[in-house]
Design an enzyme around this catalytic site. Structure first.
Site, PDB file in Angstrom:
ATOM      1  N   CYS A 378       0.813  -1.214   0.000  1.00 10.50           N
ATOM      2  CA  CYS A 378       0.000   0.000   0.000  1.00 10.50           C
ATOM      3  C   CYS A 378       0.848   1.266   0.000  1.00 10.50           C
ATOM      4  O   CYS A 378       0.456   2.285  -0.585  1.00 10.50           O
ATOM      5  CB  CYS A 378      -0.932  -0.003   1.211  1.00 10.50           C
ATOM      6  SG  CYS A 378      -2.191  -1.306   1.164  1.00 10.50           S
ATOM      7  N   ASP A 379       2.009   1.237   0.649  1.00  9.83           N
ATOM      8  CA  ASP A 379       2.846   2.428   0.714  1.00  9.83           C
ATOM      9  C   ASP A 379       3.352   2.813  -0.675  1.00  9.83           C
ATOM     10  O   ASP A 379       3.242   3.969  -1.101  1.00  9.83           O
ATOM     11  CB  ASP A 379       4.015   2.175   1.660  1.00  9.83           C
ATOM     12  CG  ASP A 379       4.295   3.365   2.571  1.00  9.83           C
ATOM     13  OD1 ASP A 379       3.549   4.357   2.513  1.00  9.83           O
ATOM     14  OD2 ASP A 379       5.259   3.297   3.356  1.00  9.83           O
TER      15      ASP A 379
END
Length: 643
Positions: A378-379
């Protein structure tokens, strides 16, 4: 504008110009940026040990590795997990063993000092699990004294509490091969022992409350130890087959596992224990993949080789694009379009392990490394989406490609939101409080719960993709607000530490419309401003993860100073604000003639309290972002960075 103010503004613009020029010059012709990360010498040690097991260790390689490890030893004889940190027992043991393998005499002064530190710190008896596993492999520690993690875990139903999906992505990749090794208990004897590293005091027996989860696991471990003596042959064979197949199935295109050096070494250790020879296709491909982690240089006494923990071109590239556009580089600049084209090619189209929790979610996302398609995170996905939105397409087709990728990426991020409203790295709802209490799990984090910094980065990206007030944004903000700590700070999971988490949270909350004078934002800003150093910069030592006295304290660094300035900018603090001015002046005054900044400490985190990383690009990317955002607001000439 007075003459003094005009000169100050000119100095700032020249600082930004030099920084931007350096970044543009560092771009690879393929479109990416990539800084070779630093960590500690355990990677170098275990990589060489692996080659000893497979029979590929050469005298030349051994000396190059030993040269690097010797140079990293401190005056007190120890090795640390980060520059300036305290000596660390397991790291020192692994460095010492590697130098013994390289032929260094235990009587040599540098070795005697290291051994004395190990003995005084409790010796190998007090080292972490991974270190003792390697010692067992070399016949220097009894396998029977290690906790049991049977490969039968592969047979546990997927939805059960202790099933493989209950562990984080990185934990799965580590524990499955180590379970194979623990079950097979192979020994590759060395021609020496390390009795000089023993403390002489056995590890104390666990003393947990009678009705605690930890105590229950100790009792279960005792039962499993009995089972290990006479396992059910068919069940054991089936579970080992499944473990081996899992490892093979999760090998990435580049031959690594998760694009992480240490995890790749563990997988190769497990395959070695299972009898896979050096010439096996999976093993050969893995060793080819390990080459990408190698960093060679020339030391005073000859060539040195160190290993990167992970390659991060997707992360570095997406951040570089954001920094350059912040600095005023035209969105249609060829460098940005080339970077965007490369990033588009890195989108993940495979359905990886994240589908265990989100089976109906369409594939997308981006990973950290070059060729990793099983574990998007997700980052990285949030920074790529934010970066691609900043680039102008050369044609309607290019713009459509950028829009399509951003739409798929943001859709994937929305689907990866955990039930509590936050975002984790690789999984959703991977937050069991039980699995991390296994006796085998004494290093890093066994699960992947949401973190403030990842959640903040996702919210910041989705603020440009979703309408204001969207339920996804609202739930994410509510989770982030609940995570604020008593003094106004937020914990930083992947960066050091409260400075990182607090700055990211403020930028995100203001991006989705939370006013700067809202109580949570104001408290966070107050905490940051209270921790400004006398020299005008900001810094936080990695010891803050386990010592409250270091909370928000440390030598000023370019990256951490920039993080705070970006939070101040997001909250509307003007460039004339005394705290902002001093922070900008610190960046201007500490830039080197070539346009770079020096950052000799680590500001990246792998596992809080255990494993840290130095990102070479951070010192350049984040100051460029911060200066760009502030100079744009201070009337910077629009032509300064246009070409």
């Amino acid at each position: 504008m007075s003459r003094a103010n005009h000169e100050t503004q000119g100095d700032r613009e020249r600082t930004l110009q030099r920084a931007t020029t350096w970044l543009l010059d560092e771009q690879n012709e393929a479109g990416w940026w990539w800084g070779h990360m630093y960590t500690n010498v355990t990677l170098d040690a275990e990589d060489l040990w692996l080659r000893e097991l497979y029979g590929t260790r050469t005298p030349e390689l051994t000396e190059a590795v030993a040269h690097w490890i010797r140079d990293e030893q401190r005056d007190d004889g120890t090795w640390a997990t980060f520059p300036g940190g305290p000596g660390e027992l397991s790291t020192t043991i692994e460095a010492y063993l590697t130098l013994r393998l390289a032929g260094d005499s235990p009587d040599a002064p540098h070795m005697a000092k290291a051994a004395a530190f190990c003995r005084d710190s409790g010796g190998v008896e007090q080292s972490r699990m991974a270190t003792r596993i390697w010692l067992a492999v070399f016949g220097l520690w009894p396998w029977e004294d290690l906790p049991v993690l049977p490969p039968e875990i592969m047979l546990v139903p997927p939805r059960a509490t202790l099933a493989v999906p209950s562990f984080s992505g990185w934990s799965r990749i580590a524990l499955i091969p180590l379970a194979i090794a623990r079950a097979r208990r192979p020994v590759h004897p060395l021609p020496f022992d390390v009795a000089e590293l023993c403390g002489g005091v056995p590890r104390p027996a666990p003393d947990h409350p009678t009705f605690s989860v930890e105590n229950a696991f100790v009792r279960v471990n005792d039962l499993l130890a009995h089972y290990e003596r006479r396992p059910l042959k068919r069940i054991r064979a089936l579970s080992q087959r499944r473990a081996e197949n899992w490892i093979v199935d999760h090998q990435e295109v580049d031959g690594t596992w998760l694009g992480v050096h240490l995890l790749s070494v563990f997988c190769l250790l497990g395959l070695w224990a299972a009898g896979y020879p050096q010439h096996h296709p999976v093993v050969r491909k893995a060793f080819d993949g390990l080459r990408r982690f190698e960093v060679w240089d020339d030391g005073d006494d000859g060539p040195r080789r160190r290993m990167e923990c992970v390659t991060g071109p997707v992360w570095d590239t997406s951040l570089a694009v954001i920094a350059l556009t912040d600095a005023g580089v035209d969105p249609g600049h060829p460098a940005l379009r080339t970077a965007a084209s490369w990033l588009l090619g890195e989108e993940v189209s495979n359905r990886g392990d994240w589908t265990l929790r989100r089976p109906g979610l369409a594939a997308s996302g981006w990973s950290f490394s070059f060729d990793n398609d099983i574990f998007p995170d997700c980052d990285d996905t949030s920074t790529v989406v934010a970066a691609l939105r900043r680039v102008a397409g050369a044609s309607p087709a290019d713009r459509a490609a950028l829009d399509g990728a951003c739409g798929r990426g943001s859709g994937w991020l929305v689907g990866m939101q955990s039930r509590n409203g936050g975002w984790a790295s690789y999984d959703a709802d991977n937050n069991s409080a039980i699995v991390g209490k296994l006796p085998f799990c004494d290093f890093g984090e066994a699960t992947d719960p949401p973190s403030a910094d990842v959640t903040a980065h996702v919210l910041e990206a989705l603020a440009g993709e979703l309408p204001a007030g969207h339920p996804t944004l609202r739930r994410g903000a509510e989770w982030l607000l609940r995570e604020q700590e008593h003094d106004g700070a937020w914990f930083g999971r992947w960066g050091a530490n409260y400075v990182y988490g607090t700055s990211a949270a403020i930028v995100a909350l203001t991006a989705i419309g939370v006013p700067a004078d809202a109580r949570a934002v104001a408290r966070g800003l107050e905490w940051l401003c209270q921790h400004q150093n006398d020299d005008g910069g900001w810094g936080e030592d990695l010891r803050s993860y386990h010592d409250e006295r270091w909370r928000g304290r440390g030598v000023s660094t370019p990256s951490q100073t920039a993080w705070v300035l970006m939070a101040c900018h997001a909250a509307g603090y003007p460039v004339e604000d005394e705290r902002v001015r001093r922070g900008i002046d610190w960046l201007v005054g500490n830039q080197r003639p070539d346009g770079t900044w020096a950052e000799d400490v680590y500001t990246g985190t792998g596992f809080p309290g255990d494993f840290y990383m130095g990102y070479p690009m951070y010192r350049q990317i984040f100051p460029t972002m911060a200066l760009g955002r502030y100079l744009a607001g201070a009337g910077r000439s629009s032509t300064v960075m246009a070409t």
